[in-house]
Design a protein around this motif. Sequence first.
Motif, PDB file in Angstrom:
ATOM      1  N   ALA A 102      49.465   8.371  38.487  1.00 39.20           N
ATOM      2  CA  ALA A 102      48.699   8.793  39.463  1.00 39.20           C
ATOM      3  C   ALA A 102      48.953  10.401  39.879  1.00 39.20           C
ATOM      4  N   GLU A 103      50.324  10.696  39.894  1.00 37.25           N
ATOM      5  CA  GLU A 103      50.926  12.258  40.050  1.00 37.25           C
ATOM      6  C   GLU A 103      50.443  13.067  38.997  1.00 37.25           C
ATOM      7  N   THR A 104      50.482  12.411  37.635  1.00 38.01           N
ATOM      8  CA  THR A 104      50.100  13.529  36.671  1.00 38.01           C
ATOM      9  C   THR A 104      48.644  13.815  36.542  1.00 38.01           C
ATOM     10  N   HIS A 105      47.850  12.840  36.821  1.00 42.98           N
ATOM     11  CA  HIS A 105      46.381  12.987  37.125  1.00 42.98           C
ATOM     12  C   HIS A 105      46.010  13.908  38.304  1.00 42.98           C
ATOM     13  N   ALA A 106      46.746  13.774  39.310  1.00 42.12           N
ATOM     14  CA  ALA A 106      46.656  14.644  40.574  1.00 42.12           C
ATOM     15  C   ALA A 106      47.043  16.072  40.195  1.00 42.12           C
ATOM     16  N   LEU A 107      47.991  16.337  39.516  1.00 41.94           N
ATOM     17  CA  LEU A 107      48.365  17.654  39.140  1.00 41.94           C
ATOM     18  C   LEU A 107      47.287  18.238  38.309  1.00 41.94           C
ATOM     19  N   ARG A 108      46.828  17.494  37.310  1.00 44.52           N
ATOM     20  CA  ARG A 108      45.764  17.803  36.231  1.00 44.52           C
ATOM     21  C   ARG A 108      44.654  18.455  37.235  1.00 44.52           C
ATOM     22  N   ALA A 109      44.488  17.520  38.195  1.00 44.39           N
ATOM     23  CA  ALA A 109      43.133  17.905  39.049  1.00 44.39           C
ATOM     24  C   ALA A 109      43.469  19.014  39.956  1.00 44.39           C
ATOM     25  N   ARG A 110      44.607  19.203  40.415  1.00 48.27           N
ATOM     26  CA  ARG A 110      44.934  20.387  40.949  1.00 48.27           C
ATOM     27  C   ARG A 110      44.675  21.818  40.320  1.00 48.27           C
ATOM     28  N   LEU A 111      45.143  21.658  39.059  1.00 50.28           N
ATOM     29  CA  LEU A 111      45.094  22.723  37.877  1.00 50.28           C
ATOM     30  C   LEU A 111      43.635  23.074  37.580  1.00 50.28           C
ATOM     31  N   LEU A 112      42.948  22.083  37.487  1.00 46.30           N
ATOM     32  CA  LEU A 112      41.432  22.129  36.889  1.00 46.30           C
ATOM     33  C   LEU A 112      40.682  22.740  38.548  1.00 46.30           C
ATOM     34  N   ALA A 113      41.091  22.511  39.487  1.00 46.60           N
ATOM     35  CA  ALA A 113      40.352  22.893  40.821  1.00 46.60           C
ATOM     36  C   ALA A 113      40.715  24.353  41.419  1.00 46.60           C
ATOM     37  N   SER A 114      41.705  24.940  40.477  1.00 51.96           N
ATOM     38  CA  SER A 114      41.882  26.491  40.719  1.00 51.96           C
ATOM     39  C   SER A 114      40.898  27.092  40.384  1.00 51.96           C
ATOM     40  N   LYS A 115      39.826  26.633  39.487  1.00 53.32           N
ATOM     41  CA  LYS A 115      38.517  27.457  39.128  1.00 53.32           C
ATOM     42  C   LYS A 115      38.726  28.403  38.152  1.00 53.32           C
ATOM     43  N   MET A 116      40.058  28.438  37.196  1.00 55.01           N
ATOM     44  CA  MET A 116      40.182  29.096  36.320  1.00 55.01           C
ATOM     45  C   MET A 116      39.383  29.126  34.959  1.00 55.01           C
ATOM     46  N   MET A 117      38.683  28.061  34.798  1.00 54.67           N
ATOM     47  CA  MET A 117      38.084  27.631  33.535  1.00 54.67           C
ATOM     48  C   MET A 117      36.812  27.306  33.770  1.00 54.67           C
ATOM     49  N   PRO A 118      35.603  27.901  33.159  1.00 58.79           N
ATOM     50  CA  PRO A 118      34.304  27.199  33.334  1.00 58.79           C
ATOM     51  C   PRO A 118      34.005  25.770  33.064  1.00 58.79           C
ATOM     52  N   GLY A 119      33.289  25.209  34.041  1.00 59.80           N
ATOM     53  CA  GLY A 119      32.911  23.823  33.952  1.00 59.80           C
ATOM     54  C   GLY A 119      34.117  22.972  34.339  1.00 59.80           C
ATOM     55  N   TRP A 120      34.824  23.394  35.531  1.00 59.66           N
ATOM     56  CA  TRP A 120      36.061  22.617  35.861  1.00 59.66           C
ATOM     57  C   TRP A 120      35.722  21.445  36.850  1.00 59.66           C
ATOM     58  N   LEU A 121      34.593  21.443  37.429  1.00 64.96           N
ATOM     59  CA  LEU A 121      34.287  20.320  38.380  1.00 64.96           C
ATOM     60  C   LEU A 121      34.152  19.055  37.893  1.00 64.96           C
ATOM     61  N   ARG A 122      33.416  18.832  36.843  1.00 57.22           N
ATOM     62  CA  ARG A 122      33.579  17.360  36.459  1.00 57.22           C
ATOM     63  C   ARG A 122      34.758  17.028  35.738  1.00 57.22           C
ATOM     64  N   PRO A 123      35.516  17.640  35.129  1.00 60.77           N
ATOM     65  CA  PRO A 123      36.849  17.129  34.732  1.00 60.77           C
ATOM     66  C   PRO A 123      37.755  17.133  35.742  1.00 60.77           C
ATOM     67  N   ALA A 124      37.781  18.073  36.959  1.00 68.01           N
ATOM     68  CA  ALA A 124      38.654  17.734  38.281  1.00 68.01           C
ATOM     69  C   ALA A 124      38.243  16.587  38.784  1.00 68.01           C
ATOM     70  N   ARG A 125      37.153  16.120  39.113  1.00 67.74           N
ATOM     71  CA  ARG A 125      36.706  14.974  39.451  1.00 67.74           C
ATOM     72  C   ARG A 125      37.145  13.703  39.001  1.00 67.74           C
ATOM     73  N   LYS A 126      37.175  13.757  37.522  1.00 66.02           N
ATOM     74  CA  LYS A 126      37.484  12.501  36.773  1.00 66.02           C
ATOM     75  C   LYS A 126      38.935  12.567  37.050  1.00 66.02           C
ATOM     76  N   GLU A 127      39.857  13.534  36.780  1.00 66.32           N
ATOM     77  CA  GLU A 127      41.175  13.299  37.108  1.00 66.32           C
ATOM     78  C   GLU A 127      41.676  12.761  38.353  1.00 66.32           C
ATOM     79  N   VAL A 128      40.942  13.387  39.321  1.00 60.76           N
ATOM     80  CA  VAL A 128      40.785  12.728  40.804  1.00 60.76           C
ATOM     81  C   VAL A 128      40.584  11.189  40.801  1.00 60.76           C
TER      82      VAL A 128
END
Length: 309
Positions: A102-128
Amino acid sequence: MLKMGPQYMSGNPGRAWAFETHSWLLFHYLANTHPAETEAFLGRLQARMDPVAAFAQSYPGMSEQRIGEGVHAYLNGGKYLQRFFSVAEPEVKIAVRHLSSAETHALRARLLASKMMPGWLRPARKEVALALAADPGEPEALAVDFEITERPLADHIERARNAVRLHPYDARAALLLAERLPSGGERHLAIERALELSQEDPDALRLGAFDSLAGGRFPEGLDRARRAQRLAATDPRALDVLAAALAANGRCAEASQVEQRALEVLPDGTPETTVRQLQERAREMAGGSLCVRPVVEEAGGPETTKHPR
């Protein structure tokens, strides 16, 4: 000095960048052509002297015309001084800890949610979703979910309560709940619990400061606000609560300066509503309407306090 006001944060972004460039040019000019005066100026600022008075005392006779001529000459042919210092290697301790799924996926979600790469929203929601499937109360995953998915406030509160039940010794869970609860006993207890679990967390201290001010515990609020600002020196939220605490304790001039500083350090992309709120508070603090001022009675009676309108 370069003059500015709340309007600095609004209008053409190019003007803001130009202001920052000019201010750095001015500082480099002063530091390299008037090093002793600049050191004295910085010392006075650290002692919380009013910047205008500190500048006048540190650079006597430095008129606007003289600054303009000096900066122009420095820009076109000036020199700057470099100093090199040897610094001992810091002693660091590396802690290794196994992260749950759970922590690993949460940290991946946080990194994606920093919006540093295009198309971040869908993978961020998947990690959440993966994090919360493994642990429905994982605090970081919930925090990201609350940021990127629009949900009713009641849903936020209930899910944060569940996080507290599942993670009673995690300050992040208590903070998640405290940030969303309305004023009242449950919010106060959540804030105090977060502070108990993490005494040096700037967000817990910031919420604790506001809670103290709301409860009329002004000295406690100022102490918490100062600690929050020391731990997060350039966080506009920490500066904002420090300004409110200073105002509540009658330190009006300092409050106005700190609120202005909160405006200056707002990050790019700050919502316009937030900018306008801070601008309004800065104006009200400059005018004294948000400040508690000590007043001495004309007849020589005891000191009384005038509260903000």
